[in-house]
Design a protein around this motif. Structure first.
Motif, PDB file in Angstrom:
ATOM      1  N   ALA A  71      15.343   6.749  -5.212  1.00 41.63           N
ATOM      2  CA  ALA A  71      14.956   6.242  -6.534  1.00 41.63           C
ATOM      3  C   ALA A  71      13.707   6.965  -7.036  1.00 41.63           C
ATOM      4  CB  ALA A  71      14.705   4.743  -6.454  1.00 41.63           C
ATOM      5  N   ALA A  72      12.764   7.198  -6.130  1.00 38.45           N
ATOM      6  CA  ALA A  72      11.536   7.896  -6.519  1.00 38.45           C
ATOM      7  C   ALA A  72      11.832   9.317  -6.967  1.00 38.45           C
ATOM      8  CB  ALA A  72      10.555   7.902  -5.353  1.00 38.45           C
ATOM      9  N   GLN A  73      12.719  10.030  -6.244  1.00 36.26           N
ATOM     10  CA  GLN A  73      13.098  11.387  -6.630  1.00 36.26           C
ATOM     11  C   GLN A  73      13.767  11.392  -7.998  1.00 36.26           C
ATOM     12  OE1 GLN A  73      15.532  12.533  -3.303  1.00 36.26           O
ATOM     13  NE2 GLN A  73      13.781  13.224  -2.079  1.00 36.26           N
ATOM     14  N   ARG A  74      14.603  10.409  -8.246  1.00 38.30           N
ATOM     15  CA  ARG A  74      15.298  10.308  -9.539  1.00 38.30           C
ATOM     16  C   ARG A  74      14.313  10.100 -10.686  1.00 38.30           C
ATOM     17  NH1 ARG A  74      19.871   5.656 -10.314  1.00 38.30           N
ATOM     18  NH2 ARG A  74      19.325   5.018 -12.441  1.00 38.30           N
TER      19      ARG A  74
ATOM     20  N   GLY B 247      11.078  10.929 -10.580  1.00 43.39           N
ATOM     21  CA  GLY B 247       9.968  11.877 -10.559  1.00 43.39           C
ATOM     22  C   GLY B 247       8.662  11.236 -10.141  1.00 43.39           C
ATOM     23  N   LEU B 248       8.748  10.199  -9.295  1.00 40.98           N
ATOM     24  CA  LEU B 248       7.562   9.487  -8.836  1.00 40.98           C
ATOM     25  C   LEU B 248       7.486   9.535  -7.316  1.00 40.98           C
ATOM     26  CD1 LEU B 248       7.937   6.298 -11.093  1.00 40.98           C
ATOM     27  CD2 LEU B 248       6.391   8.223 -11.492  1.00 40.98           C
ATOM     28  N   SER B 249       6.391   9.041  -6.777  1.00 40.10           N
ATOM     29  CA  SER B 249       6.277   8.922  -5.330  1.00 40.10           C
ATOM     30  C   SER B 249       6.916   7.609  -4.889  1.00 40.10           C
ATOM     31  CB  SER B 249       4.807   8.938  -4.909  1.00 40.10           C
ATOM     32  OG  SER B 249       4.146   7.778  -5.395  1.00 40.10           O
ATOM     33  N   PRO B 250       7.434   7.535  -3.654  1.00 43.35           N
ATOM     34  CA  PRO B 250       7.996   6.273  -3.163  1.00 43.35           C
ATOM     35  C   PRO B 250       6.996   5.122  -3.224  1.00 43.35           C
ATOM     36  CG  PRO B 250       8.634   8.085  -1.733  1.00 43.35           C
ATOM     37  CD  PRO B 250       7.642   8.635  -2.704  1.00 43.35           C
ATOM     38  N   SER B 251       5.732   5.398  -2.974  1.00 43.30           N
ATOM     39  CA  SER B 251       4.730   4.334  -3.017  1.00 43.30           C
ATOM     40  C   SER B 251       4.563   3.797  -4.430  1.00 43.30           C
ATOM     41  CB  SER B 251       3.393   4.841  -2.470  1.00 43.30           C
ATOM     42  OG  SER B 251       2.903   5.904  -3.262  1.00 43.30           O
ATOM     43  N   ALA B 252       4.652   4.671  -5.428  1.00 42.44           N
ATOM     44  CA  ALA B 252       4.539   4.220  -6.819  1.00 42.44           C
ATOM     45  C   ALA B 252       5.715   3.337  -7.198  1.00 42.44           C
ATOM     46  CB  ALA B 252       4.461   5.425  -7.753  1.00 42.44           C
ATOM     47  N   VAL B 253       6.902   3.713  -6.758  1.00 44.85           N
ATOM     48  CA  VAL B 253       8.086   2.886  -7.038  1.00 44.85           C
ATOM     49  C   VAL B 253       7.966   1.534  -6.333  1.00 44.85           C
ATOM     50  CG1 VAL B 253      10.582   2.699  -6.723  1.00 44.85           C
ATOM     51  CG2 VAL B 253       9.569   4.873  -7.429  1.00 44.85           C
ATOM     52  N   SER B 254       7.534   1.553  -5.084  1.00 47.72           N
ATOM     53  CA  SER B 254       7.358   0.313  -4.337  1.00 47.72           C
ATOM     54  C   SER B 254       6.338  -0.597  -5.014  1.00 47.72           C
ATOM     55  CB  SER B 254       6.924   0.634  -2.902  1.00 47.72           C
ATOM     56  OG  SER B 254       6.730  -0.553  -2.169  1.00 47.72           O
ATOM     57  N   HIS B 255       5.252  -0.010  -5.518  1.00 48.48           N
ATOM     58  CA  HIS B 255       4.231  -0.783  -6.225  1.00 48.48           C
ATOM     59  C   HIS B 255       4.810  -1.417  -7.486  1.00 48.48           C
ATOM     60  CE1 HIS B 255       0.290  -1.884  -7.818  1.00 48.48           C
ATOM     61  NE2 HIS B 255       0.678  -1.343  -8.966  1.00 48.48           N
TER      62      HIS B 255
END
Length: 305
Positions: free
Chosen positions: A24-27, A29-37
């Motif tokens: 999801a983060a790659q899709r 264009g974010l970091s996994p931590s940003a998506v999790s936040h």
């Protein structure tokens, strides 16, 4: 709905559809931590758990599946509305501000200018000649043209010309009383002209390649200027030896106003590139300009120019 709310909803949909935070983060264009936040913030705001998480998998909860089913058509309707509005603005129009050094203006823009203006009659171009500026975005420009090695790494770059070559030239009058230099070591014994950048105050480096090696010539120039047109004219008038771009002096060489000095030596220079911000929204006018310049570069390449 503010931008943060929208970003959280997009993060939720991406994770729900991918069942994986990293994908999801790659899709997005974010970091996994940003998506999790974003997911944690959304769950906190809604006061409901939207995903079941384990070390091996991620899947929507019942509440998450219901929320997803309601959200998908709403997002589709929003995207459709945006697309419909955008379609009314597909004709390239508006203003573009492009920054470039003088040589790029003469070498790249002027030969293509009439064709561009005839094709895109609703685009107003402002061309600003500036040999020093690097951060064109901060200065309010839509794009810039620079040698490839001067393009900031975070920009999208489109090559416009092959690599260039700087060559040593002089008026024949410079050698009326003394012979031309026979080696790069003898350049320091001759009167030379050099270029200085206004912004940094740095003198142009004579880093010459030839005879299988690269040598930096240390100069004490008799004349220093900050304009390549003045530099070329001064060379033609016999003020001294100058290092100038090969194609820009072709006419003067052919007419005999200048002669090559140490023709086996030259300074290779990266070709000109059009560059613009990587994450910027591209207006139809900007897209038209980028595509046009890319086509011009291909045409020049096919013609061997």
């Amino acid at each position: 709905m503010n931008k943060t709310d929208y970003a959280e909803l997009m993060a939720f949909l991406a994770v729900a559809e991918e069942n994986n935070f990293r994908r999801a983060a790659q899709r997005l264009g974010l970091s996994p931590s940003a998506v999790s936040h974003s997911i944690r913030a959304l769950e906190s705001r809604l006061r409901v758990r939207l995903f079941n998480r384990t070390t091996r998998s991620v899947s929507p909860t019942e509440a998450g599946r219901v929320f997803m089913a309601q959200l998908i058509p709403a997002v589709a309707a929003l995207e459709s509305a945006v697309l419909n509005v955008g379609e009314t603005q597909l004709t390239p129009r508006g203003s573009l501000r492009i920054n470039m050094p003088r040589l790029a203006g003469r070498r790249v823009m002027l030969p293509a200018l009439e064709r561009f203006m005839n094709r895109f009659v609703d685009i107003r171009l402002e061309l600003v000649i500036d040999d020093n500026l690097d951060d064109v975005v901060a200065a309010g420009f839509d794009a810039g043209i620079r040698a490839g090695d001067r393009v900031p790494k975070d920009m999208i770059a489109v090559r416009l010309t092959p690599d260039l070559a700087m060559i040593i030239v002089a008026s024949p009058r410079c050698f009326a009383d003394r012979p031309p230099p026979l080696s790069v070591d003898e350049l320091a014994q001759h009167r030379c002209i050099n270029y200085r950048w206004d912004g940094s105050g740095a003198q142009y480096r004579w880093l010459l390649s030839g005879e299988g090696k690269t040598v930096e010539v240390t100069l004490a120039p008799a004349l220093t200027v900050n304009d390549i047109d003045i530099l070329l004219t001064a060379a033609e008038e016999g003020a001294g030896l100058a290092l100038l771009e090969e194609q820009s002096v072709a006419a003067a060489l052919k007419a005999g106003r200048l002669v090559r000095v140490l023709p086996e030596w030259r300074k290779p220079v990266s070709g000109f590139h059009l560059y613009y911000p990587r994450n910027a929204f591209m207006t139809p006018a900007m897209r038209a300009f980028v595509d046009f310049m890319r086509q011009e570069a291909r045409a020049d390449s096919c013609c061997g120019q």
